[in-house]
Scaffold this active site. Structure first.
Site, PDB file in Angstrom:
ATOM      1  N   GLU A 199      -8.933 -23.279   6.805  1.00 32.62           N
ATOM      2  CA  GLU A 199      -9.513 -22.071   7.312  1.00 32.62           C
ATOM      3  C   GLU A 199     -10.925 -22.526   7.899  1.00 32.62           C
ATOM      4  OE1 GLU A 199      -9.504 -19.400   4.010  1.00 32.62           O
ATOM      5  OE2 GLU A 199      -7.458 -18.569   4.560  1.00 32.62           O
ATOM      6  N   GLU A 386      -0.022 -20.491   4.416  1.00 28.26           N
ATOM      7  CA  GLU A 386      -0.379 -19.512   3.435  1.00 28.26           C
ATOM      8  C   GLU A 386      -0.178 -18.058   3.979  1.00 28.26           C
ATOM      9  OE1 GLU A 386      -4.409 -19.817   1.754  1.00 28.26           O
ATOM     10  OE2 GLU A 386      -4.440 -21.959   2.255  1.00 28.26           O
TER      11      GLU A 386
HETATM   12  P1  P53 Z   1      -7.931 -16.419  -3.198  1.00 29.86           P
HETATM   13  C1  P53 Z   1     -10.995 -15.579   0.622  1.00 29.86           C
HETATM   14  C2  P53 Z   1     -11.785 -16.638  -0.187  1.00 29.86           C
HETATM   15  C3  P53 Z   1     -11.791 -17.777  -0.021  1.00 29.86           C
HETATM   16  C4  P53 Z   1     -10.673 -18.525   0.477  1.00 29.86           C
HETATM   17  O1  P53 Z   1      -7.451 -16.442  -1.679  1.00 29.86           O
HETATM   18  C5  P53 Z   1      -9.613 -17.680   0.883  1.00 29.86           C
HETATM   19  C6  P53 Z   1      -9.748 -16.407   1.033  1.00 29.86           C
HETATM   20  C7  P53 Z   1      -8.976 -15.571   1.824  1.00 29.86           C
HETATM   21  O2  P53 Z   1      -8.650 -15.948   3.249  1.00 29.86           O
HETATM   22  O3  P53 Z   1      -8.625 -18.172   1.775  1.00 29.86           O
HETATM   23  C8  P53 Z   1      -7.488 -18.894   1.230  1.00 29.86           C
HETATM   24  O4  P53 Z   1      -7.670 -17.623  -4.267  1.00 29.86           O
HETATM   25  C9  P53 Z   1      -7.573 -20.117   0.777  1.00 29.86           C
HETATM   26  C10 P53 Z   1      -7.119 -20.578  -0.497  1.00 29.86           C
HETATM   27  C11 P53 Z   1      -7.060 -19.376  -1.455  1.00 29.86           C
HETATM   28  C12 P53 Z   1      -6.451 -18.023  -0.770  1.00 29.86           C
HETATM   29  O5  P53 Z   1      -6.894 -17.950   0.448  1.00 29.86           O
HETATM   30  O6  P53 Z   1      -9.230 -16.126  -3.378  1.00 29.86           O
HETATM   31  O7  P53 Z   1      -7.348 -21.255   1.877  1.00 29.86           O
HETATM   32  O8  P53 Z   1      -7.678 -21.780  -1.120  1.00 29.86           O
HETATM   33  O9  P53 Z   1      -6.752 -19.410  -2.760  1.00 29.86           O
HETATM   34  C13 P53 Z   1      -6.255 -17.012  -1.630  1.00 29.86           C
HETATM   35  O10 P53 Z   1      -7.083 -15.100  -4.042  1.00 29.86           O
END
Ligand code: P53
Length: 489
Positions: A199, A386
Site C-alpha cells: 500500500e 488483499e
Molecule cells: P485493518 C487501513 C489502515 C492501515 C492499513 O486493515 C490498511 C488500511 C486499509 O486499507 O491497509 C491494509 O487491519 C493493510 C493491512 C491491514 C488491512 O488493510 O485496519 O495492508 O496491513 O491489516 C486491513 O482492519
C-alpha cells in the site's frame, strides 16, 4: 471462460500483525513494536521518550511532529499487541497445514526487515532470522504452496526511525536495497513472486507505513520518492539475480475508487483529482516516470522533490511485472473539507451501500469497476493481494463459528472479480484473502475485528490460548479453490 488454470488462490498476512516473536531469534525492534494496545478511538498510540527520560504516548499511530530530541522506545511495562501478535513464529507448521487444507496455491506474507537486519544498518544479516524464513518456505513447498513475499509491509527497523526518521531519509534506500539483495540471493530457489511496498499510497499515514514522524507533505512526498527509487532498484536487482522473478507493486486501490457525491461536474472533477493522488504511485511504478498531472500538482503546492542524478533512469529501468492491489471498499468525494482529518478516517457515507461495523462500505460492484480501471490504465496482470471483511465473530457453545456474513462478502467479491475477467477481459493472476487466520488489525490494533477463515483464541487484551479453529467460511473457501472459483454456492 472463468479464471486462469494457474489462478493463484490463497491468503495474505503481514509479519508485524501475525508473526510475533518480536525479540526472538535476534530480531530488532521495528516501528510497529512501539504501537500500544488500544487508546483513544481504539486507534493505537505510539510510545516515545524525551531526553529527560519522560515517557509519552501519542493518541494515534499517526505521529505528527514529534518533539525535538524524542526517541521511539519500547517500555518494559508497555503493552504492544504486535509483539506476540498471534504467534505464527511458533505456530507456522500448524498454520501452514491449515492453509494446505484449504487448498492454497499461494501464501502472501512479508519478511520482517528487522528480523534480517535488526537495526537496519548492519553490514551482514542475522542468520537466525534468515533461517526462520527458510523453514517457513520449506514448509509451504511441502503443501505445494507458492510463497509471495512482500518486502516492505509497514515495517521499518526502529533503528532507522530513530536515526533518520525512516523513509524520510535517502540513506534508508541503501539499507533497504541491501536487505532486498540478501533475501533475493538467499531465497531465489524458494520464492518467485515478490511485492515491493505494501500500500505504497498509504505513505501519508506516516509512522505506521514508513517510520515518518511529521505530517509535512513535502517530507512525505520526498519519502515516497525514496520508496519509488528503492522499489525500482529492487526490481532491477531482483531480475538480475533471477530473471524468472515476478516482482510487483502494491496499491491500496480502495483509495482510487472514489465516486463523486453528485453529478455536479465539480464533484466529478474532484473525485478524479483525488483518485489521481493515488494512481500517481502506480503510474510511477508501472510507467517508470512521474505523471505530468502530479508534477503540476507539486508545482502548485510548492513541493520540490529532490532527485539524485540517475534517479530518473532508475525509475525507468525498474518498472514492475504485475500490479498487486488491496481492495476493501469504495469511497465518495468528501463534501466536507478534509482539514485536520486523520488519513485513517473513512470519509463520507455512501447511502446506497451497507457498511461493516467498522464503517467500511461493502461494494462488490466497485471491485469490478476498480479492476477494470486498473487494467485499462496499465495493461499489466493484476494480483488481488488483499480483500476481506473485518467482523466480530461469535464462538457458539459447541465451539463452531457461523460467519455467513463473511461467506456473503467473499461470494459477492469473487463473483465481481469473475465478472471483471469474463465481461471486461481483465487479466487477473490470483486472489489472496486478507488475514486467512485471524490477526492483529493494522488500523486499530484490535483482535475483535477478525478477517480469518480460521479463528484464533485471543481477545483485545491479548488473553487467550491462541488455539486455532475453523469457521464455517473455511470449508466454503476450500470449495471455491477446489472448483477454481466456479462453485460459490
Ligand atoms: P485493518 C487501513 C489502515 C492501515 C492499513 O486493515 C490498511 C488500511 C486499509 O486499507 O491497509 C491494509 O487491519 C493493510 C493491512 C491491514 C488491512 O488493510 O485496519 O495492508 O496491513 O491489516 C486491513 O482492519
Amino acid at each position: 471462460m472463468g479464471f486462469r488454470k494457474d489462478f493463484l488462490w490463497g491468503g495474505a498476512t503481514a509479519a508485524n500483525q501475525y508473526e510475533g516473536g518480536w525479540n526472538e531469534g535476534g530480531r530488532g525492534p521495528a516501528n510497529t513494536d512501539v504501537m500500544t494496545r488500544g487508546s483513544k478511538d481504539r486507534a493505537r498510540g505510539v510510545t516515545y521518550i524525551l531526553p529527560d527520560g519522560s515517557h509519552h504516548q501519542t493518541e494515534s499511530i499517526t505521529v505528527k511532529n514529534l518533539p525535538e530530541g524524542a526517541r521511539f522506545a519500547v517500555l518494559e511495562d508497555g503493552d504492544y499487541p504486535n509483539h506476540k501478535a498471534v504467534d505464527f513464529y511458533h505456530h507456522y507448521k500448524e498454520d501452514i497445514a491449515l492453509m494446505g487444507e484449504m487448498g492454497f496455491k499461494t501464501y502472501r506474507m512479508s519478511i520482517s526487515w528487522a528480523r534480517i537486519y535488526p537495526t537496519g544498518m548492519e553490514e551482514t544479516p542475522n542468520e537466525e532470522g534468515l533461517g526462520f524464513y527458510d523453514a517457513v518456505f520449506d514448509e509451504l513447498h511441502k503443501y505445494g504452496i507458492e510463497p509471495m513475499v512482500t518486502l516492505h509491509h509497514f515495517e521499518v527497523p526502529l533503528g532507522l526511525c530513530n536515526a533518520w526518521g525512516g523513509w524520510a531519509d535517502r540513506r534508508t534506500v541503501d539499507c533497504f536495497v541491501r536487505f532486498c539483495r540478501t533475501v533475493f540471493e538467499r531465497y531465489k530457489n524458494k520464492v518467485t513472486y515478490w511485492l515491493t511496498f505494501n500500500e505504497i499510497n498509504n505513505i501519508p499515514i506516516g509512522f505506521l507505513s514508513s517510520g515518518i514522524s511529521t505530517d509535512d507533505p513535502a517530507v512525505i512526498m520526498q519519502a515516497a520518492h525514496h520508496q519509488f527509487v528503492a522499489s525500482a532498484m529492487a526490481v532491477r536487482i531482483g531480475h538480475e539475480i533471477d530473471p524468472t522473478f515476478k516482482i510487483g507493486c502494491m496499491l491500496a486501490a480502495s483509495r482510487t475508487s472514489i465516486y463523486p457525491a453528485t453529478c455536479r461536474p465539480e464533484d466529478v472533477q474532484q473525485a478524479w483529482e483525488k483518485a489521481g493522488q493515488h494512481y500517481f504511485f502506480t503510474d510511477v511504478q508501472c510507467r517508470g516516470y512521474y505523471p505530468s498531472y502530479q508534477l503540476k500538482y507539486f508545482e502548485r503546492k510548492g513541493i520540490h522533490i529532490h532527485m539524485e542524478e540517475g534517479d530518473e533512469q532508475i525509475l525507468r529501468d525498474g518498472t514492475v511485472d504485475f500490479i498487486g492491489m488491496s481492495y476493501y471498499r469504495t469511497m465518495i468525494t468528501e463534501t466536507v473539507p478534509a482539514e485536520g482529518s486523520d488519513p485513517l478516517l473513512l470519509g463520507a457515507i455512501n447511502p446506497y451501500l451497507k457498511a461493516t461495523e467498522w464503517g467500511i462500505a461493502i461494494d462488490p460492484l466497485g471491485f469490478r469497476i476498480t479492476l477494470h480501471n486498473m487494467y485499462d490504465r496499465y495493461q499489466l496482470p493484476i494480483m488481488i493481494v488483499e480483500n476481506g471483511i473485518g467482523a466480530a465473530d461469535t464462538v457458539e457453545v459447541d465451539g463452531r463459528i457461523h460467519d455467513d456474513y463473511r461467506i456473503d462478502f467473499f461470494r459477492d467479491h469473487i463473483q465481481a472479480m469473475k465478472d471483471a475477467v469474463e465481461l471486461d477481459g481483465v487479466d487477473v493472476m490470483g486472489y489472496t484473502a486478507w488475514g486467512p487466520i485471524d490477526l492483529i488489525s493494522a488500523g486499530t490494533g484490535e483482535m475483535r475485528k477478525r478477517y480469518g477463515f480460521v479463528y484464533v483464541d485471543m481477545d483485545d487484551q491479548g488473553n487467550g490460548t491462541l488455539k486455532r479453529s475453523k469457521k464455517d467460511s473455511f470449508k466454503w473457501y476450500q470449495k471455491v479453490i477446489a472448483s477454481n472459483g466456479e462453485d460459490l454456492g
